[in-house]
Design a protein around this motif. Structure first.
Motif, PDB file in Angstrom:
ATOM      1  N   LEU A   1      -1.397  -4.069 -12.513  1.00 19.17           N
ATOM      2  CA  LEU A   1      -0.012  -4.281 -12.950  1.00 19.17           C
ATOM      3  C   LEU A   1       0.939  -3.613 -11.975  1.00 19.17           C
ATOM      4  CD1 LEU A   1       2.291  -4.899 -15.049  1.00 19.17           C
ATOM      5  CD2 LEU A   1       1.709  -2.691 -16.099  1.00 19.17           C
ATOM      6  N   HIS A   2       1.913  -4.388 -11.463  1.00 18.54           N
ATOM      7  CA  HIS A   2       2.993  -3.823 -10.654  1.00 18.54           C
ATOM      8  C   HIS A   2       4.086  -3.377 -11.615  1.00 18.54           C
ATOM      9  CE1 HIS A   2       6.568  -4.267  -7.765  1.00 18.54           C
ATOM     10  NE2 HIS A   2       5.899  -3.194  -7.402  1.00 18.54           N
ATOM     11  N   GLN A   3       4.247  -2.087 -11.776  1.00 19.70           N
ATOM     12  CA  GLN A   3       5.111  -1.539 -12.814  1.00 19.70           C
ATOM     13  C   GLN A   3       6.583  -1.962 -12.683  1.00 19.70           C
ATOM     14  OE1 GLN A   3       4.306   2.606 -12.386  1.00 19.70           O
ATOM     15  NE2 GLN A   3       2.238   2.466 -13.244  1.00 19.70           N
ATOM     16  N   PRO A   4       7.194  -1.909 -11.490  1.00 20.28           N
ATOM     17  CA  PRO A   4       8.617  -2.257 -11.406  1.00 20.28           C
ATOM     18  C   PRO A   4       8.924  -3.694 -11.832  1.00 20.28           C
ATOM     19  CG  PRO A   4       7.955  -1.025  -9.464  1.00 20.28           C
ATOM     20  CD  PRO A   4       6.696  -1.361 -10.211  1.00 20.28           C
ATOM     21  N   SER A   5       8.043  -4.632 -11.486  1.00 22.97           N
ATOM     22  CA  SER A   5       8.313  -6.039 -11.790  1.00 22.97           C
ATOM     23  C   SER A   5       7.639  -6.522 -13.062  1.00 22.97           C
ATOM     24  CB  SER A   5       7.850  -6.921 -10.626  1.00 22.97           C
ATOM     25  OG  SER A   5       6.429  -6.875 -10.508  1.00 22.97           O
ATOM     26  N   GLY A   6       6.607  -5.795 -13.509  1.00 24.30           N
ATOM     27  CA  GLY A   6       5.846  -6.234 -14.670  1.00 24.30           C
ATOM     28  C   GLY A   6       4.836  -7.325 -14.366  1.00 24.30           C
ATOM     29  N   ASP A   7       4.706  -7.680 -13.098  1.00 24.09           N
ATOM     30  CA  ASP A   7       3.750  -8.729 -12.714  1.00 24.09           C
ATOM     31  C   ASP A   7       2.325  -8.194 -12.830  1.00 24.09           C
ATOM     32  OD1 ASP A   7       2.692 -11.105 -11.806  1.00 24.09           O
ATOM     33  OD2 ASP A   7       3.269 -10.803  -9.711  1.00 24.09           O
ATOM     34  N   THR A   8       1.457  -8.957 -13.481  1.00 28.58           N
ATOM     35  CA  THR A   8       0.063  -8.569 -13.668  1.00 28.58           C
ATOM     36  C   THR A   8      -0.848  -9.536 -12.936  1.00 28.58           C
ATOM     37  OG1 THR A   8       0.513  -7.598 -15.839  1.00 28.58           O
ATOM     38  CG2 THR A   8      -1.770  -8.175 -15.362  1.00 28.58           C
TER      39      THR A   8
ATOM     40  N   LEU B   1       0.816  -1.214   0.000  1.00 23.58           N
ATOM     41  CA  LEU B   1       0.000   0.000   0.000  1.00 23.58           C
ATOM     42  C   LEU B   1       0.850   1.264   0.000  1.00 23.58           C
ATOM     43  CD1 LEU B   1      -2.824  -1.088   2.467  1.00 23.58           C
ATOM     44  CD2 LEU B   1      -2.860  -1.100  -0.033  1.00 23.58           C
ATOM     45  N   ASP B   2       2.072   1.197   0.531  1.00 26.30           N
ATOM     46  CA  ASP B   2       2.929   2.379   0.518  1.00 26.30           C
ATOM     47  C   ASP B   2       3.612   2.580  -0.846  1.00 26.30           C
ATOM     48  OD1 ASP B   2       4.462   0.110   0.931  1.00 26.30           O
ATOM     49  OD2 ASP B   2       5.782   1.024   2.412  1.00 26.30           O
ATOM     50  N   GLU B   3       3.229   1.779  -1.849  1.00 27.10           N
ATOM     51  CA  GLU B   3       3.617   1.984  -3.242  1.00 27.10           C
ATOM     52  C   GLU B   3       2.395   2.198  -4.142  1.00 27.10           C
ATOM     53  OE1 GLU B   3       7.552  -0.529  -4.214  1.00 27.10           O
ATOM     54  OE2 GLU B   3       5.782  -1.759  -3.862  1.00 27.10           O
ATOM     55  N   PHE B   4       1.222   2.176  -3.554  1.00 27.69           N
ATOM     56  CA  PHE B   4      -0.031   2.187  -4.319  1.00 27.69           C
ATOM     57  C   PHE B   4      -0.718   3.548  -4.179  1.00 27.69           C
ATOM     58  CE2 PHE B   4      -4.615   1.418  -4.672  1.00 27.69           C
ATOM     59  CZ  PHE B   4      -4.675   0.747  -5.877  1.00 27.69           C
ATOM     60  N   PRO B   5      -1.184   4.128  -5.284  1.00 28.09           N
ATOM     61  CA  PRO B   5      -1.200   3.609  -6.660  1.00 28.09           C
ATOM     62  C   PRO B   5       0.017   4.006  -7.498  1.00 28.09           C
ATOM     63  CG  PRO B   5      -2.540   5.576  -6.520  1.00 28.09           C
ATOM     64  CD  PRO B   5      -2.012   5.346  -5.130  1.00 28.09           C
ATOM     65  N   ALA B   6       1.015   4.668  -6.896  1.00 28.55           N
ATOM     66  CA  ALA B   6       2.109   5.242  -7.686  1.00 28.55           C
ATOM     67  C   ALA B   6       2.826   4.210  -8.543  1.00 28.55           C
ATOM     68  CB  ALA B   6       3.106   5.935  -6.749  1.00 28.55           C
ATOM     69  N   ARG B   7       3.027   2.993  -8.020  1.00 31.76           N
ATOM     70  CA  ARG B   7       3.801   1.980  -8.739  1.00 31.76           C
ATOM     71  C   ARG B   7       2.918   0.897  -9.349  1.00 31.76           C
ATOM     72  NH1 ARG B   7       6.260   5.721  -8.353  1.00 31.76           N
ATOM     73  NH2 ARG B   7       8.181   6.144  -7.194  1.00 31.76           N
TER      74      ARG B   7
END
Length: 335
Positions: free
Chosen positions: A58-65, A35-41
């Motif tokens: 989608l988690h942008q740094p890892s590309g995991d969807t 949550l401390d990366e959401f929604p920024a990342r």
């Protein structure tokens, strides 16, 4: 196709780190929503049509969807403040962004039909300590006599009626709000459960600002931490009376007191599991006192209580494995 496990927490969460590693080791892929990366990342693509929500996260740094249709279990582990792309948001802008983000996230989560550890609505309903005492007594637990007051007179009367031996404890958090303010705003780090001696009676006028919670002091032979995971209870005996610094509150973790694996009486264990399940929870951490006479006294249940310190002190209680296995099982059968 194997359903995925969504872990909702923050970056600095060792519990989530270890459970995620166990889930991976067992051949499953968790998706971690910090949550401390959401929604920024994260990137959201969520659509409502034909009576259902579809889409992905989608988690942008890892590309995991993570596709909504792939979620089989959710572990609501730890809250945190949201993070936004802009670090210079004004006070009103940040308030609006936080409210809107929370609304989006909870709308999404509450629309899921899957296994929960534990559902946010159930966890919130289970956190009120005053209601817990009522429920515990109704379910057959022995519960200490208690008082809530914000004036000295009822406290002094209660102390006299209890033979001069009562304790004060916080209900919401022992941190006294220290975890909700910046370090430069912090004036106290917290307060442990405290026996109200004559010294504290002399300061009793100070309770006028906030309603305070008092209980009769229960003599202890030892204490028990009961961690309920699914349909099982894992119990640790806490020899809190072995050191004067932990006689009243065992949570003085700088003191090395013994912990041991413990087997509850069958009726007490069943009651602990039933208590947690009565809220619709699949996880709970109960604190009990065992008196010198061998009676079991209910103190409280924490629906999101920490378990790692128990496993570290009692390694034979495989709590991390138990949490991972219950999430995997829940994702597989959907309940």
């Amino acid at each position: 196709m194997t359903k995925r496990i969504l872990i909702i927490t923050e970056r600095a969460d060792v519990h989530a780190d270890l459970v995620a590693d166990r889930i991976l080791a067992k051949g499953h892929r968790p998706f971690r929503l910090n949550l401390d990366e959401f929604p920024a990342r994260f990137s959201l693509d969520l659509r409502f049509a034909d009576g259902a929500w579809t889409g992905s996260l989608l988690h942008q740094p890892s590309g995991d969807t993570l596709w909504l249709s792939d979620i089989g279990a959710v572990w609501t582990r730890k809250p945190a403040e949201f993070a936004f792309d802009s670090e210079d948001l004004g006070a009103q802008e940040k308030a609006y962004a936080s409210e809107e983000t929370e609304h989006v996230l909870l709308s999404l989560l509450h629309s899921l039909s899957c296994f929960w550890m534990s559902h946010p609505i159930a966890a919130r309903a289970a956190q009120w300590k005053g209601e817990q005492l009522l429920r515990a007594a109704a379910m057959g637990f022995e519960v200490p006599r208690s008082l809530i007051a914000n004036r000295p007179e009822p406290v002094l009367q209660f102390r006299h009626a209890e033979g001069g031996d009562i304790i004060f404890k916080t209900l919401a958090s022992p941190y006294l709000g220290a975890d909700k303010v910046s370090p430069d705003e912090c004036v106290a780090v917290g307060i442990a459960t405290t026996r109200i001696t004559d010294e504290y009676v002399a300061m009793i006028d100070g309770i006028g600002e906030v309603p305070c919670f008092f209980q009769t002091h229960i003599p202890k032979q030892f204490e028990v931490r009961v961690t309920v995971i699914g349909d099982r209870a894992y119990s640790a005996k806490i020899l809190s009376q072995s050191d004067p610094r932990t006689v009243t509150d065992f949570r003085e973790f700088s003191v090395a007191i013994p912990y041991e694996a413990f087997t509850l009486p069958e009726d007490v264990e069943r009651r602990c599991i039933a208590f947690v399940h009565s809220y619709g929870l699949s996880y709970g951490a109960l604190d009990l006192i065992v008196t010198p006479q061998g009676d079991y006294v209910f103190l409280e249940n924490n629906p999101g209580g920490q378990f790692l310190f128990v496993e570290q002190l009692v390694p034979e209680l495989k709590l991390t494995d138990a949490v991972a296995e219950r999430l995997i099982q829940g994702a597989a059968d959907g309940r």
